[in-house]
Design a protein around this motif. Structure first.
Motif, PDB file in Angstrom:
ATOM      1  N   MET A 241       0.875  -1.178   0.000  1.00  0.00           N
ATOM      2  CA  MET A 241       0.000   0.000   0.000  1.00  0.00           C
ATOM      3  C   MET A 241       0.912   1.228   0.000  1.00  0.00           C
ATOM      4  SD  MET A 241      -2.917  -1.208   2.762  1.00  0.00           S
ATOM      5  CE  MET A 241      -4.093   0.070   2.267  1.00  0.00           C
ATOM      6  N   TRP A 248       3.240   2.879   2.914  1.00  0.00           N
ATOM      7  CA  TRP A 248       2.385   3.102   4.086  1.00  0.00           C
ATOM      8  C   TRP A 248       2.165   1.811   4.853  1.00  0.00           C
ATOM      9  CZ3 TRP A 248      -2.288   1.198   5.802  1.00  0.00           C
ATOM     10  CH2 TRP A 248      -2.909   1.898   6.842  1.00  0.00           C
ATOM     11  N   GLN A 274      -5.541  -1.239  -4.453  1.00  0.00           N
ATOM     12  CA  GLN A 274      -5.274   0.077  -5.039  1.00  0.00           C
ATOM     13  C   GLN A 274      -6.408   1.050  -4.758  1.00  0.00           C
ATOM     14  OE1 GLN A 274      -4.591  -1.019  -9.140  1.00  0.00           O
ATOM     15  NE2 GLN A 274      -2.369  -1.027  -8.884  1.00  0.00           N
ATOM     16  N   THR A 277      -6.270   1.975  -1.106  1.00  0.00           N
ATOM     17  CA  THR A 277      -5.141   2.872  -0.819  1.00  0.00           C
ATOM     18  C   THR A 277      -5.460   4.298  -1.234  1.00  0.00           C
ATOM     19  OG1 THR A 277      -3.589   1.037  -1.129  1.00  0.00           O
ATOM     20  CG2 THR A 277      -2.690   3.262  -1.210  1.00  0.00           C
TER      21      THR A 277
END
Length: 668
Positions: A241, A248, A274, A277
């Motif tokens: 992520m 992160w 995705q 995130t």
């Protein structure tokens, strides 16, 4: 490499094959020729190899997987191709595709994407993410692991399938996420291990084996195998992520047994990660924006109700509680020009002064300085700061040569950290990786952290800089206001001094009417106007009859009272365009504008009668004056007019006093 797929290492032009994995022939059910005779067209066919070659031109990775069908073992099998560059070679990854309900998978993914898009806070978003992935894949445990500032991993969200224990809220040491591994995730955000204990596959020829550092088919390293075995994990899928400032965290899927995950399912999971995130970054950006706005408003709102700028002491007194709440601090200090203003639990002023001297000497840029371990920091370890463990210091640049400081202090935060693994008592050497063992089910291994404050978050540092800029402007406005106040006082004092000088220069100090100098100026000005425009005017010169007798009999004090009362009465009876001046002693002169000789005589008689009615305390006899009148003539000057009026006044005195005489040569 792992045996669930095969790899062919080809040249950068995607034509000649350098080496292949030992299982490639079995996977495709083909006989491989000698390595020096092998080409990509032999493996994939001419059309497919041309498609791959065109798709890889100028790219590091294949934009989208390619699929093809080949008859294998007597039936048609579908395969997926992915390609990526590794140095001077291109790695062509080939993986069999299992039959899936494609449209059912797409519908399930779209439904979960919408659910992620509707999440309004981080906890809800991450719970939805791990739940969706667990439902789609069937992994025994799906978690979100977030990295703190020290790269320790904290499990924030978890979804369980029943065969692995919970690790929610537990931590994994930073040693399990080395720099090389984090960089690998930045290059390729997905790692997949189908069967931890499956024997790895080599390459033919061995001497030409490529680097599989970024390949999905790379076999796990021995330390990673031990790590997953200690977790009782035999299959895993990990996805990075990526935040706006680096890695992160990760989404990690664990299976208690070997667990095949088809490429379309992995792609679906990647799409979910995705989306989550991006949503996470958006939610965090909104939260940070709200926080930054609250910090900015803390100073703006405090000044809206006040018309005058506040001093540093007043600002701190008014805002300290709000600032300490916003920055989760228990003390705040302002250091301005050698003065310390404190609120809450802050160090003593002497300690603040020492701290500021060190900050000024060592911290010469405009950004903030922060620490969460003041007792161990070289800059602060020798200072007496018993109750303070954390410090966030923001410079206030008032000028290139002068800086103030805004200081926030945090107390110690005793924190209990629960770890999913703990180092074994074998104490491995520094050159070997730590051997991690699971704690027993009955006792969780934990660590109590002391001597540290809560970490200063990036958004807090940004907010502190913004607040420092606003505070610098507010204090500068106060200094300018104070300077303007001093200048205004000086201006008023100067104006008063000028007024006193003007009073002394133009007014008689006793009677407060114009003095001789000022009345002469007025007469000269009126002479100029009369010569230019022909406007008539005249002078009345008078003095008090028997004034010497008044002084001799009653004293000079009563004589002064007579002059003051006379001047006040005469000035009050004149028109607005006329002026009265004291010519000297008991003599006064009236400048009467826009008046001919007849009007001048009428004014003189009226003034003479008014004087006879003037009453002055202590004076028993009536007061009288003798008045000489001179009207303007074309050849007059100030001196000649006054002389003619003076001559007429003396004739009035010699003619018996208390009378009006007109200057010689005057014509009615």
């Amino acid at each position: 490499m792992q045996p669930f797929g095969a790899v062919a290492a080809v040249d950068s032009a995607c034509r000649r094959v350098h080496s292949v994995s030992a299982n490639l022939g079995a996977l495709l059910d083909i006989s491989l020729p000698e390595p020096d005779k092998l080409s990509l067209s032999c493996l994939l066919g001419k059309r497919l190899s041309q498609r791959l070659r065109r798709a890889m031109q100028g790219r590091e990775n294949l934009p989208a997987p390619l699929t093809f069908v080949r008859q294998t073992h007597g039936r048609n099998e579908r395969y997926q191709i992915h390609a990526l560059r590794s140095g001077s070679q291109v790695l062509v990854e080939i993986e069999p595709l299992q039959a899936l309900g494609k449209w059912r998978l797409l519908g399930a993914v779209n439904e979960r994407l919408m659910k992620l898009a509707d999440a309004t806070h981080q906890e809800e978003l991450l719970d939805n993410l791990v739940g969706s992935i667990q439902e789609l894949t069937g992994y025994d445990r799906v978690v979100v692991c977030h990295f703190d500032s020290d790269w320790h991993g904290l499990i924030l969200a978890e979804a369980l399938g029943g065969r692995l224990p919970t690790i929610l809220g537990q931590r994994f040491p930073a040693s399990e996420f080395p720099v090389a591994l984090r960089h690998a995730y930045e290059r390729n955000p997905i790692r997949y291990i189908q069967d931890l204990e499956a024997p790895s596959v080599g390459f033919l020829p061995k001497s030409a084996a490529p680097s599989l550092e970024d390949s999905l088919l790379r076999a796990p390293a021995p330390d990673r195998v031990r790590y997953l075995q200690n977790l009782n994990v035999h299959g895993s899928l990990s996805l990075a992520m990526q935040g706006d400032a680096g890695l992160w965290g990760m989404v990690v899927c664990h299976a208690a047994t070997p667990y095949p995950t088809p490429p379309p399912v992995r792609d679906a999971v990647r799409a979910l990660v995705q989306m989550a995130t991006q949503r996470l970054l958006l939610l965090r950006a909104r939260q940070e924006a709200r926080y930054l706005q609250r910090v900015q408003d803390s100073l703006v709102l405090s000044s809206t109700d006040r018309k005058e700028p506040q001093s540093p002491e007043q600002l701190l007194s008014a805002q300290a509680e709000i600032w300490m709440e916003l920055f989760r601090a228990h003390g705040v200090a302002l250091w301005i020009g050698g003065n310390s203003y404190l609120a809450g639990n802050s160090p003593a002023p002497t300690v603040i002064n020492q701290l500021v001297k060190r900050l000024t000497r060592t911290h010469d840029h405009s950004g903030p300085w922060c620490s969460r371990e003041l007792a161990k920091n070289p800059l602060t370890s020798s200072l007496t700061m018993d109750k303070q463990c954390g410090l966030l210091a923001v410079p206030l640049p008032f000028s290139p040569d002068e800086r103030g400081w805004l200081l926030f202090f945090r107390p110690q935060q005793v924190e209990t950290l629960y770890w999913a693994m703990q180092p074994s008592p074998n104490h491995p050497s520094p050159n070997q990786p730590s051997v991690l063992t699971l704690p027993s089910p009955s006792t969780a291994w934990y660590e109590e952290v002391v001597g540290k404050s809560e970490a200063w978050q990036r958004v807090e540092r940004l907010a502190a800089v913004d607040l420092g800029e606003d505070l610098t402007l507010a204090i500068s406005a106060y200094e300018i206001s104070k300077l303007n106040g001093y200048l205004e006082q000086e201006r008023k004092a100067l104006a008063e001094a000028n007024q006193r000088l003007e009073q002394l220069a133009h007014f008689d100090p006793l009677t407060q009417v114009w003095n001789r100098y000022r009345i002469e100026q007025a007469i000269d000005a009126e002479l100029v106007a009369a010569k230019r425009y022909g406007a008539h005017f005249g002078l009345l010169l008078f003095d008090v009859d028997h004034f010497k007798e008044i002084n001799d009999t009653h004293g000079h004090a009563l004589g002064d009272d007579v002059l003051v009362a006379l001047a006040r009465m005469v000035e009050g009876s004149l028109r607005g365009c006329d002026h009265l001046g004291r010519w000297g002693g008991e003599e006064f002169i009236v400048l009467a504008k826009h008046a001919d000789l007849e009007a001048l005589i009428g004014l003189a008689e009226r003034l003479r009668e008014l004087v006879t009615m003037l009453s002055v305390d202590g004076l028993s006899k009536p007061l009288t004056v003798s008045i000489g009148v001179a009207a303007w003539q074309p050849d007059d000057s100030c001196k000649s007019m006054v002389a003619r009026a003076d001559e007429a006044m003396y004739r009035a005195k010699h003619g018996g006093r208390n009378r009006v005489e007109v200057a010689a040569r005057e014509v009615l």
